[in-house]
Design a protein around this motif. Structure first.
Motif, PDB file in Angstrom:
ATOM      1  N   ALA A  70       0.856  -1.198   0.000  1.00  0.00           N
ATOM      2  CA  ALA A  70       0.000   0.000   0.000  1.00  0.00           C
ATOM      3  C   ALA A  70       0.889   1.244   0.000  1.00  0.00           C
ATOM      4  CB  ALA A  70      -0.924  -0.010   1.209  1.00  0.00           C
ATOM      5  N   PRO A  71       1.461   1.589  -1.161  1.00  0.00           N
ATOM      6  CA  PRO A  71       2.366   2.739  -1.227  1.00  0.00           C
ATOM      7  C   PRO A  71       1.717   4.063  -0.829  1.00  0.00           C
ATOM      8  CG  PRO A  71       2.317   1.533  -3.326  1.00  0.00           C
ATOM      9  CD  PRO A  71       1.322   0.903  -2.426  1.00  0.00           C
ATOM     10  N   ALA A  72       0.395   4.123  -0.845  1.00  0.00           N
ATOM     11  CA  ALA A  72      -0.301   5.359  -0.467  1.00  0.00           C
ATOM     12  C   ALA A  72      -0.260   5.614   1.040  1.00  0.00           C
ATOM     13  CB  ALA A  72      -1.756   5.315  -0.937  1.00  0.00           C
ATOM     14  N   LEU A  73       0.017   4.575   1.826  1.00  0.00           N
ATOM     15  CA  LEU A  73       0.092   4.762   3.274  1.00  0.00           C
ATOM     16  C   LEU A  73       1.375   5.501   3.632  1.00  0.00           C
ATOM     17  CD1 LEU A  73      -1.144   1.360   4.743  1.00  0.00           C
ATOM     18  CD2 LEU A  73      -2.384   3.525   4.603  1.00  0.00           C
ATOM     19  N   LEU A  74       1.249   6.475   4.501  1.00  0.00           N
ATOM     20  CA  LEU A  74       2.397   7.268   4.925  1.00  0.00           C
ATOM     21  C   LEU A  74       2.881   6.798   6.294  1.00  0.00           C
ATOM     22  CD1 LEU A  74       1.158  10.807   3.869  1.00  0.00           C
ATOM     23  CD2 LEU A  74       2.723   9.296   2.650  1.00  0.00           C
ATOM     24  N   PRO A  75       4.181   6.498   6.413  1.00  0.00           N
ATOM     25  CA  PRO A  75       4.721   6.104   7.713  1.00  0.00           C
ATOM     26  C   PRO A  75       4.675   7.273   8.690  1.00  0.00           C
ATOM     27  CG  PRO A  75       6.268   5.620   5.937  1.00  0.00           C
ATOM     28  CD  PRO A  75       5.186   6.472   5.363  1.00  0.00           C
ATOM     29  N   ARG A  76       4.409   6.954   9.935  1.00  0.00           N
ATOM     30  CA  ARG A  76       4.450   7.928  11.028  1.00  0.00           C
ATOM     31  C   ARG A  76       4.535   7.153  12.334  1.00  0.00           C
ATOM     32  NH1 ARG A  76      -1.640  10.117  12.047  1.00  0.00           N
ATOM     33  NH2 ARG A  76      -0.889  10.249  14.163  1.00  0.00           N
ATOM     34  N   THR A  77       4.867   7.821  13.400  1.00  0.00           N
ATOM     35  CA  THR A  77       4.849   7.125  14.690  1.00  0.00           C
ATOM     36  C   THR A  77       3.505   7.359  15.358  1.00  0.00           C
ATOM     37  OG1 THR A  77       5.904   9.006  15.781  1.00  0.00           O
ATOM     38  CG2 THR A  77       7.343   7.213  15.020  1.00  0.00           C
ATOM     39  N   TRP A  78       3.142   6.400  16.191  1.00  0.00           N
ATOM     40  CA  TRP A  78       1.874   6.455  16.919  1.00  0.00           C
ATOM     41  C   TRP A  78       2.138   5.805  18.271  1.00  0.00           C
ATOM     42  CZ3 TRP A  78      -2.694   2.752  16.873  1.00  0.00           C
ATOM     43  CH2 TRP A  78      -3.873   3.399  17.222  1.00  0.00           C
ATOM     44  N   TYR A  79       2.084   6.588  19.327  1.00  0.00           N
ATOM     45  CA  TYR A  79       2.449   6.133  20.667  1.00  0.00           C
ATOM     46  C   TYR A  79       3.882   5.581  20.677  1.00  0.00           C
ATOM     47  CZ  TYR A  79      -2.406   6.883  21.841  1.00  0.00           C
ATOM     48  OH  TYR A  79      -3.630   7.456  22.033  1.00  0.00           O
ATOM     49  N   LEU A 115     -11.591  -3.467   6.786  1.00  0.00           N
ATOM     50  CA  LEU A 115     -11.501  -4.922   6.931  1.00  0.00           C
ATOM     51  C   LEU A 115     -12.825  -5.561   7.316  1.00  0.00           C
ATOM     52  CD1 LEU A 115      -8.084  -5.200   8.806  1.00  0.00           C
ATOM     53  CD2 LEU A 115      -8.535  -5.603   6.392  1.00  0.00           C
ATOM     54  N   ASP A 116     -13.871  -4.771   7.402  1.00  0.00           N
ATOM     55  CA  ASP A 116     -15.167  -5.279   7.848  1.00  0.00           C
ATOM     56  C   ASP A 116     -15.568  -6.522   7.051  1.00  0.00           C
ATOM     57  OD1 ASP A 116     -14.740  -2.565   8.446  1.00  0.00           O
ATOM     58  OD2 ASP A 116     -16.854  -2.275   8.877  1.00  0.00           O
ATOM     59  N   VAL A 142      -3.307  -5.541   4.383  1.00  0.00           N
ATOM     60  CA  VAL A 142      -3.007  -4.106   4.243  1.00  0.00           C
ATOM     61  C   VAL A 142      -3.636  -3.566   2.960  1.00  0.00           C
ATOM     62  CG1 VAL A 142      -1.147  -2.436   3.896  1.00  0.00           C
ATOM     63  CG2 VAL A 142      -0.956  -4.137   5.695  1.00  0.00           C
ATOM     64  N   LYS A 143      -3.524  -4.321   1.864  1.00  0.00           N
ATOM     65  CA  LYS A 143      -4.165  -3.897   0.594  1.00  0.00           C
ATOM     66  C   LYS A 143      -5.670  -3.740   0.794  1.00  0.00           C
ATOM     67  CE  LYS A 143      -0.919  -5.929  -2.654  1.00  0.00           C
ATOM     68  NZ  LYS A 143      -0.665  -6.988  -3.627  1.00  0.00           N
ATOM     69  N   LYS A 144      -6.283  -4.732   1.448  1.00  0.00           N
ATOM     70  CA  LYS A 144      -7.720  -4.679   1.688  1.00  0.00           C
ATOM     71  C   LYS A 144      -8.079  -3.495   2.591  1.00  0.00           C
ATOM     72  CE  LYS A 144     -11.603  -7.396   3.357  1.00  0.00           C
ATOM     73  NZ  LYS A 144     -12.062  -8.631   3.982  1.00  0.00           N
ATOM     74  N   ALA A 145      -7.243  -3.237   3.575  1.00  0.00           N
ATOM     75  CA  ALA A 145      -7.516  -2.170   4.555  1.00  0.00           C
ATOM     76  C   ALA A 145      -7.604  -0.789   3.920  1.00  0.00           C
ATOM     77  CB  ALA A 145      -6.441  -2.171   5.643  1.00  0.00           C
ATOM     78  N   VAL A 146      -6.876  -0.580   2.819  1.00  0.00           N
ATOM     79  CA  VAL A 146      -6.868   0.755   2.205  1.00  0.00           C
ATOM     80  C   VAL A 146      -7.793   0.860   0.984  1.00  0.00           C
ATOM     81  CG1 VAL A 146      -4.575   1.322   3.041  1.00  0.00           C
ATOM     82  CG2 VAL A 146      -4.816   0.259   0.806  1.00  0.00           C
ATOM     83  N   MET A 147      -8.438  -0.239   0.625  1.00  0.00           N
ATOM     84  CA  MET A 147      -9.369  -0.205  -0.502  1.00  0.00           C
ATOM     85  C   MET A 147     -10.569   0.651  -0.144  1.00  0.00           C
ATOM     86  SD  MET A 147      -9.241  -4.167  -1.850  1.00  0.00           S
ATOM     87  CE  MET A 147     -10.888  -4.035  -2.443  1.00  0.00           C
ATOM     88  N   PRO A 148     -11.081   1.423  -1.124  1.00  0.00           N
ATOM     89  CA  PRO A 148     -12.283   2.215  -0.848  1.00  0.00           C
ATOM     90  C   PRO A 148     -13.465   1.298  -0.526  1.00  0.00           C
ATOM     91  CG  PRO A 148     -11.334   2.750  -3.004  1.00  0.00           C
ATOM     92  CD  PRO A 148     -10.586   1.590  -2.461  1.00  0.00           C
TER      93      PRO A 148
END
Length: 149
Positions: A70-79, A115-116, A142-148
């Motif tokens: 999913a190249p559209a996802l941007l890395p970042r930190t979370w907690y 993912l529903d 991950v691919k499924k998670a970002v699908m519209p």
């Protein structure tokens, strides 16, 4: 027993947050303050580099799998942990076993992930090691998670 004694007794039974949880919350506050000022990719790679070897190896592989899937996802930190976001919302994240002194690392998805499936679906996975089969499954999720939707 007086109400004050009752309160004191019940407050002793509540353990509260662990040192690791408090540290993660402090990191989250820092992340929110620095949100626009830092490069998410650099932050994620720095956090991965700080991890002990078993968690670091998994986090490095997950980072590569997520970026490829999913190249559209941007890395970042979370907690204080590596996470990947779309339109500012965290979609998935990695939690080091070492950080919270647990017996396994965790790879999870937020409620923003698509993912529903029916009335019950998994949103977090325990990781003891990252096999080729696990990488393939994570990549597909991950691919499924970002699908519209």
């Amino acid at each position: 027993m007086s109400p004050k004694a009752d309160t004191q007794k019940s407050s002793k039974a509540v353990k509260g947050f662990t040192d690791e949880e408090r540290a993660a919350m402090k990191e989250r506050v820092h992340e929110l303050r620095a949100n626009k000022k830092t490069d998410g990719e650099s932050d994620v790679l720095a956090k991965i580099a700080e991890m002990p070897k078993p968690d670091r190896a998994m986090a490095e592989r997950l980072h590569a799998v997520i970026k490829a899937s999913a190249p559209a996802l941007l890395p970042r930190t979370w907690y204080g942990m590596p996470a990947y976001a779309k339109d500012g919302d965290v979609i998935c994240f990695f939690q080091s076993a070492h950080k919270f002194k647990t017996r396994y690392a965790t790879f999870g998805f937020s409620d923003k992930a698509n993912l529903d499936e029916g009335t019950l679906w998994p949103v977090a996975f325990a990781l003891k090691e990252l096999t080729a089969a696990a990488e393939a499954r994570i990549g597909a999720l991950v691919k499924k998670a970002v699908m519209p939707t």
